[in-house]
Structure formats: structure tokens, C-alpha cells
Design an enzyme around this catalytic site. Structure first.
Site: not given
Length: 321
Positions: A20, A220, A279, A283
Site C-alpha cells: 500500500e 484507489y 482499519n 486512508g
């Protein structure tokens, strides 16, 4: 108006060598620019093996951990920063160790009544002999994020039955995988942010990939997934998502922010809602879900970044006090 009491020096830790890395670089640059726009001093650090020395040389007030995946999200970096006595954002060592491991996450959350799919750890070599679960089922690495290496095994798929040794999939890269029953239905997510008065779940977003499922590329690549925020779902399901996301955040001991991902089989009503994972360092890219949900409640990106930092500084105050 700044959420922080004074202008501070923030080292933004990003990059690294995980799968990532590109996402982390985007997250970190977004954070750095937002802080600079608000008058803070920023040192950008692309993590390498000399990262401890570089952080010590920078001597920041706080490190914003914008790393994703291993070793930035699994407790390794957190332990290093703890040993250095450096204040940092997001979750600490123990929470990070548990939340990055999907099986440990189940063991932590399910006893608290949080619904998660069943399943078990399998040796990748076993897959070439027999299926670990009835098809359809999901195979995923135990400790990767962003849907890295996820495969959905169906009767109609092209992996073979049993899975062929030369078929492309996560079994080529990982010695062990987590096998889970495939839950049909809708993909949703809910972010939690730590405010001064405690953590709050922000909203529920439904994720609609335009092809396939919500994998790394769909997450993404601009235009590959539609985000519906707030999700067009019944009120009771929305409330249940928010309640479960907040509970997962608290049970795991998350700090700063977290994001809990769900699958919902609407034919089953509330019984069809399952947590896939939580998570601890979601992000912060232009396509990311936490900033999107923050905007939905009226918080801009810079405010969100400062709120996450403020949570880290409060935690430091509690430890020092």
C-alpha cells in the site's frame, strides 16, 4: 479556526515498502499540505530503515502516522515510537497488532456480540487438494489491508476445482490464508473519529464497484467505485452500522480514527449484517472514505487532520498526567 491550541511541528510518516505504499504517499502528502495550509511546520518522512534516526533528528511535537499495511499498521512502528517516547497519531501497539490480524480481530470482537463471518486459517498448499469451505467462499491474507490479495472462489470461476497450482491468486504469495464464507449483498463502511468528548461514528457509505468487487484497484482508482454517502439503507441498518463501528473502535482500543467495513445481505435484515474488518489507519487520499464522511457531517479535511492530531495529544496528556 484551528482545533489545536498552537502551531506545532508535525512529522508526517508515509510511504514505506508495503503493498500500500502508493496509497500511503497520497495520504501523507494530503495530510502534509493540509497542515501547512493551517500554519503548522511539517517534516515529510518517507519511511526507510533509518526512520528512527530521521524522526529523532526532526524532533517533532507529534508524528502523523500515514503508513498503511506492514510495518506501519501492525504494531512495529508503534513499538518503535513508544520506545523513542514520541507522540503519534492513530492506534497504539496492542490495538495495531490485533486489528491487522483478521483472525485475532474475530477473537476480540465476536465475544462482544459483534457479528463476523466464520472461517478458519488454511495452508495455501491445502487449497490444491480440496476446498476448505463450501463454495462460494473468500480467501484473504491474514494481515494485509486494502483488500490486497483477496480472492472469491466460486463454482463458475476460473481458478479450477480444486484450485489449480498455477492459477493466479493469493495462494501464490502467502503460505497461509483466511478462508471465510462469502456473504452476498452490499458493501458498506462507517468511520469513527475521536473528538474531545469521545469517539463518534460519522456516517454509513455504500460502496458500489462498477465491475468485480471492492478490491485494491476499485478502492484507489478514480471512477471505478461509486460512493453513496449517506447510504440508501433502512434507518435500523444505518443505526446498527454506526453502533457496531463505534463498539468495534472501543473494544479494540482504537485511537484517533478507525473505519469498520461491512457486508449486508438485505434479504436477512439485521441478521444479514457482518463486520469484515476494522482499519486502524484508514486512508486519507482524495478518494478515501473517512474524509468523505467527515465532509458529510460538515468537517473539512484540515479539521479532520487536526482532530486526529488533537486526539494523540490528549492521549499523551493522560499518560503524562
Amino acid at each position: 479556526m484551528s482545533i489545536l491550541d498552537a502551531k506545532i511541528h508535525v512529522a508526517v510518516l508515509m510511504g514505506g515498502w508495503a503493498n500500500e505504499r502508493p496509497v500511503s504517499l497520497m495520504s501523507g502528502e494530503g495530510v502534509a499540505k493540509a497542515l501547512e495550509a493551517r500554519g503548522h511546520k511539517v517534516t515529510r518522512i518517507d519511511m526507510d530503515r533509518q526512520v528512527a534516526a530521521r524522526i529523532a533528528e526532526a524532533a517533532p511535537d507529534v508524528v502523523f502516522n500515514a503508513l498503511h499495511g506492514v510495518p506501519g499498521e501492525d504494531g512495529t512502528v508503534q513499538g518503535m515510537l513508544d520506545l523513542m517516547g514520541v507522540t503519534y497519531t492513530h492506534s497504539g501497539l496492542v490495538t495495531s497488532v490485533i486489528a491487522i490480524d483478521k483472525q485475532l480481530t474475530k477473537q476480540a470482537l465476536v465475544p462482544h456480540g459483534i457479528p463476523m463471518p466464520g472461517g478458519r486459517i488454511v495452508k495455501s498448499a491445502e487449497l490444491f487438494e480440496r476446498d476448505p469451505l463450501p463454495r462460494p467462499y473468500v480467501l484473504k491474507p491474514v494481515n494485509e489491508g486494502s483488500s490486497v490479495g483477496v480472492a472469491i472462489v466460486t463454482d463458475e470461476g476460473n481458478y479450477g476445482n480444486p484450485i489449480a497450482r498455477d492459477a493466479k491468486g493469493p495462494w501464490q504469495e502467502f503460505k497461509e490464508l483466511l478462508a471465510e464464507p462469502y456473504i452476498k449483498g452490499r458493501e458498506m463502511t462507517s468511520a469513527v473519529v475521536d473528538f474531545g468528548d469521545g469517539p463518534r461514528a460519522l456516517a454509513v457509505t455504500e460502496l458500489k464497484p462498477k465491475s468485480g468487487f471492492y478490491d485494491f484497484d476499485a478502492k484507489y482508482t478514480d471512477g471505478m467505485t461509486d460512493h453513496v454517502c449517506p447510504a440508501d439503507i433502512p434507518e435500523n441498518i444505518r443505526d446498527l452500522c454506526l453502533e457496531i463501528a463505534l463498539k468495534a473502535h472501543k473494544v479494540l482500543g482504537c485511537k484517533g480514527t478507525s473505519r469498520t467495513d461491512f457486508r449486508w445481505d438485505e434479504e436477512q435484515g439485521e441478521d444479514g449484517l457482518f463486520v469484515l474488518e476494522t482499519n486502524t489507519q484508514p486512508g486519507m487520499t482524495p478518494l478515501s472514505l473517512v474524509p468523505e464522511q467527515a465532509r458529510h457531517i460538515g468537517m473539512d479535511y484540515g479539521e479532520l487532520v487536526e482532530t486526529i492530531i488533537a486526539a494523540a495529544l490528549r492521549e499523551k496528556g493522560r499518560r503524562d498526567g
